[in-house]
Write a protein that holds these residues in place. Structure first.
Motif, PDB file in Angstrom:
ATOM      1  N   SER A 164      -0.944 -25.139  49.323  1.00  0.00           N
ATOM      2  CA  SER A 164      -0.909 -24.233  48.175  1.00  0.00           C
ATOM      3  C   SER A 164       0.466 -24.196  47.524  1.00  0.00           C
ATOM      4  O   SER A 164       0.613 -23.682  46.405  1.00  0.00           O
ATOM      5  N   GLY A 165       1.455 -24.736  48.225  1.00  0.00           N
ATOM      6  CA  GLY A 165       2.802 -24.739  47.682  1.00  0.00           C
ATOM      7  C   GLY A 165       3.413 -23.363  47.569  1.00  0.00           C
ATOM      8  O   GLY A 165       4.100 -23.047  46.596  1.00  0.00           O
ATOM      9  N   GLU A 166       3.179 -22.525  48.603  1.00  0.00           N
ATOM     10  CA  GLU A 166       3.719 -21.167  48.567  1.00  0.00           C
ATOM     11  C   GLU A 166       4.003 -20.662  49.978  1.00  0.00           C
ATOM     12  O   GLU A 166       3.484 -21.191  50.961  1.00  0.00           O
ATOM     13  N   TRP A 167       4.841 -19.630  50.046  1.00  0.00           N
ATOM     14  CA  TRP A 167       5.114 -18.958  51.308  1.00  0.00           C
ATOM     15  C   TRP A 167       4.036 -17.920  51.569  1.00  0.00           C
ATOM     16  O   TRP A 167       3.640 -17.182  50.665  1.00  0.00           O
ATOM     17  N   ARG A 168       3.555 -17.872  52.825  1.00  0.00           N
ATOM     18  CA  ARG A 168       2.500 -16.937  53.197  1.00  0.00           C
ATOM     19  C   ARG A 168       2.896 -16.188  54.468  1.00  0.00           C
ATOM     20  O   ARG A 168       3.741 -16.643  55.237  1.00  0.00           O
ATOM     21  N   PRO A 169       2.264 -15.022  54.720  1.00  0.00           N
ATOM     22  CA  PRO A 169       2.569 -14.271  55.943  1.00  0.00           C
ATOM     23  C   PRO A 169       2.264 -15.089  57.195  1.00  0.00           C
ATOM     24  O   PRO A 169       1.259 -15.800  57.253  1.00  0.00           O
ATOM     25  N   TYR A 170       3.155 -14.976  58.168  1.00  0.00           N
ATOM     26  CA  TYR A 170       3.011 -15.713  59.432  1.00  0.00           C
ATOM     27  C   TYR A 170       3.080 -14.683  60.551  1.00  0.00           C
ATOM     28  O   TYR A 170       4.144 -14.354  61.052  1.00  0.00           O
ATOM     29  N   ASP A 171       1.912 -14.167  60.928  1.00  0.00           N
ATOM     30  CA  ASP A 171       1.883 -13.050  61.865  1.00  0.00           C
ATOM     31  C   ASP A 171       1.255 -13.401  63.208  1.00  0.00           C
ATOM     32  O   ASP A 171       0.875 -12.525  63.966  1.00  0.00           O
ATOM     33  N   ASP A 172       1.155 -14.683  63.509  1.00  0.00           N
ATOM     34  CA  ASP A 172       0.545 -15.118  64.765  1.00  0.00           C
ATOM     35  C   ASP A 172       1.613 -15.232  65.844  1.00  0.00           C
ATOM     36  O   ASP A 172       2.470 -16.112  65.793  1.00  0.00           O
ATOM     37  N   ALA A 173       1.592 -14.329  66.823  1.00  0.00           N
ATOM     38  CA  ALA A 173       2.547 -14.376  67.931  1.00  0.00           C
ATOM     39  C   ALA A 173       2.139 -15.399  68.976  1.00  0.00           C
ATOM     40  O   ALA A 173       2.903 -15.668  69.902  1.00  0.00           O
ATOM     41  N   GLY A 174       0.950 -15.984  68.843  1.00  0.00           N
ATOM     42  CA  GLY A 174       0.492 -16.976  69.805  1.00  0.00           C
ATOM     43  C   GLY A 174      -0.084 -16.326  71.054  1.00  0.00           C
ATOM     44  O   GLY A 174      -0.213 -15.102  71.147  1.00  0.00           O
ATOM     45  N   HIS A 175      -0.431 -17.163  72.003  1.00  0.00           N
ATOM     46  CA  HIS A 175      -1.025 -16.691  73.254  1.00  0.00           C
ATOM     47  C   HIS A 175       0.094 -16.374  74.243  1.00  0.00           C
ATOM     48  O   HIS A 175       0.817 -17.272  74.679  1.00  0.00           O
ATOM     49  N   ILE A 176       0.260 -15.089  74.554  1.00  0.00           N
ATOM     50  CA  ILE A 176       1.332 -14.643  75.446  1.00  0.00           C
ATOM     51  C   ILE A 176       0.744 -14.232  76.784  1.00  0.00           C
ATOM     52  O   ILE A 176      -0.229 -13.472  76.847  1.00  0.00           O
ATOM     53  N   VAL A 177       1.354 -14.728  77.861  1.00  0.00           N
ATOM     54  CA  VAL A 177       0.949 -14.374  79.217  1.00  0.00           C
ATOM     55  C   VAL A 177       2.095 -13.619  79.873  1.00  0.00           C
ATOM     56  O   VAL A 177       3.243 -14.074  79.859  1.00  0.00           O
ATOM     57  N   GLU A 178       1.792 -12.440  80.419  1.00  0.00           N
ATOM     58  CA  GLU A 178       2.810 -11.657  81.109  1.00  0.00           C
ATOM     59  C   GLU A 178       3.183 -12.330  82.425  1.00  0.00           C
ATOM     60  O   GLU A 178       2.331 -12.527  83.280  1.00  0.00           O
ATOM     61  N   ALA A 179       4.447 -12.705  82.592  1.00  0.00           N
ATOM     62  CA  ALA A 179       4.870 -13.419  83.797  1.00  0.00           C
ATOM     63  C   ALA A 179       6.147 -12.840  84.381  1.00  0.00           C
ATOM     64  O   ALA A 179       6.807 -13.491  85.183  1.00  0.00           O
ATOM     65  N   ARG A 180       6.493 -11.613  83.995  1.00  0.00           N
ATOM     66  CA  ARG A 180       7.655 -10.970  84.602  1.00  0.00           C
ATOM     67  C   ARG A 180       7.310 -10.555  86.029  1.00  0.00           C
ATOM     68  O   ARG A 180       6.194 -10.086  86.290  1.00  0.00           O
ATOM     69  N   PRO A 181       8.257 -10.720  86.960  1.00  0.00           N
ATOM     70  CA  PRO A 181       7.933 -10.454  88.363  1.00  0.00           C
ATOM     71  C   PRO A 181       7.603  -8.995  88.667  1.00  0.00           C
ATOM     72  O   PRO A 181       6.925  -8.711  89.645  1.00  0.00           O
ATOM     73  N   ASP A 182       8.051  -8.069  87.809  1.00  0.00           N
ATOM     74  CA  ASP A 182       7.797  -6.651  88.054  1.00  0.00           C
ATOM     75  C   ASP A 182       6.588  -6.122  87.298  1.00  0.00           C
ATOM     76  O   ASP A 182       6.355  -4.924  87.246  1.00  0.00           O
ATOM     77  N   ARG A 183       5.829  -7.035  86.687  1.00  0.00           N
ATOM     78  CA  ARG A 183       4.644  -6.623  85.931  1.00  0.00           C
ATOM     79  C   ARG A 183       3.418  -7.359  86.452  1.00  0.00           C
ATOM     80  O   ARG A 183       3.516  -8.457  87.001  1.00  0.00           O
ATOM     81  N   SER A 184       2.263  -6.753  86.244  1.00  0.00           N
ATOM     82  CA  SER A 184       1.026  -7.401  86.655  1.00  0.00           C
ATOM     83  C   SER A 184       0.714  -8.540  85.703  1.00  0.00           C
ATOM     84  O   SER A 184       0.786  -8.362  84.478  1.00  0.00           O
ATOM     85  N   PRO A 185       0.348  -9.727  86.215  1.00  0.00           N
ATOM     86  CA  PRO A 185       0.004 -10.849  85.328  1.00  0.00           C
ATOM     87  C   PRO A 185      -1.166 -10.472  84.425  1.00  0.00           C
ATOM     88  O   PRO A 185      -2.097  -9.785  84.829  1.00  0.00           O
ATOM     89  N   SER A 186      -1.103 -10.942  83.187  1.00  0.00           N
ATOM     90  CA  SER A 186      -2.199 -10.712  82.240  1.00  0.00           C
ATOM     91  C   SER A 186      -2.314 -11.899  81.325  1.00  0.00           C
ATOM     92  O   SER A 186      -1.338 -12.594  81.067  1.00  0.00           O
ATOM     93  N   ARG A 187      -3.469 -12.128  80.805  1.00  0.00           N
ATOM     94  CA  ARG A 187      -3.712 -13.242  79.885  1.00  0.00           C
ATOM     95  C   ARG A 187      -4.482 -12.737  78.663  1.00  0.00           C
ATOM     96  O   ARG A 187      -5.216 -11.793  78.752  1.00  0.00           O
TER      97      ARG A 187
END
Length: 204
Positions: A181-204
């Motif tokens: 389209s030759g234009e700038w558009r909103p980019y609001d997709d954070a993608g697929h995030i998986v919780e992997a911090r050791p002090d948190r419960s894993p989530s998908r």
């Protein structure tokens, strides 16, 4: 090394790196915002962490099976969501159009190759023009200020560190260049995030 020992060593290595990065970021905030010199220090610190690729293998951070897809494993994030570190695993054929982040970003390679095209600040007007191409792989990385623009192009799987001055879910209002389209558009997709911090419960 057992899985438990590897997890403990990984947690310590990540915590040490994030402590150093937080100090660099705080210094930048005290002086009107982080600059390229500060980002270079963050890049060097993440390159040091990436040398411990044995702590971030596919067994603990499995890549996606679907071609052209990605998953971001959140391994560190501070309480106010202003610093976040992810292990991003991408499959063959993954790409992202020219886009902005509205915060600083540092990408450092561990496995595979990720071609980054760097466009520099575009101001959200007109087609972005490539200024530089950098292949992110083991031993290399790129650092972007909040108004820098880049695109990503991957042939073959890749696993990298992605570090941001603001958590992915908080990156509101950013845009991407829609070539058809030759234009700038909103980019609001954070993608697929998986919780992997050791002090948190894993989530998908």
């Amino acid at each position: 090394m057992s899985e438990k020992d590897r997890a403990a060593e990984r947690a310590a290595a990540v915590a040490g790196a994030m402590d150093d990065i937080a100090k660099i970021d705080a210094h930048g905030r005290q002086h009107g915002g982080i600059d390229r010199a500060g980002l270079e220090r963050i890049r060097e610190r993440l390159l040091e962490l990436a040398e411990r690729g044995d702590l971030f293998g596919d067994a603990d951070f499995p890549p996606p099976d679907t071609p052209g897809s990605s998953v971001s494993y959140r391994i560190a994030q501070n309480d106010d969501d202003e610093l976040a570190l992810y292990v991003q695993c991408v499959s063959d054929g993954t790409s992202a159009p020219p886009h902005e982040h509205n915060t600083w970003a540092v990408i450092v390679g561990m496995r595979g190759q990720e071609l980054n095209r760097l466009y520099g600040p575009c101001g959200g007007s007109g087609e972005p023009q490539v200024q530089q191409e950098v292949v992110v792989e083991q031993g290399t990385g790129v650092a972007l200020l909040s108004d820098d623009v880049h695109s990503i192009h991957i042939e073959g799987a890749a696993t990298n560190f992605h570090c941001y001055g603001l958590a992915l879910e908080r990156l509101a209002g950013r845009r991407f260049w829609h070539a058809r389209s030759g234009e700038w558009r909103p980019y609001d997709d954070a993608g697929h995030i998986v919780e992997a911090r050791p002090d948190r419960s894993p989530s998908r």
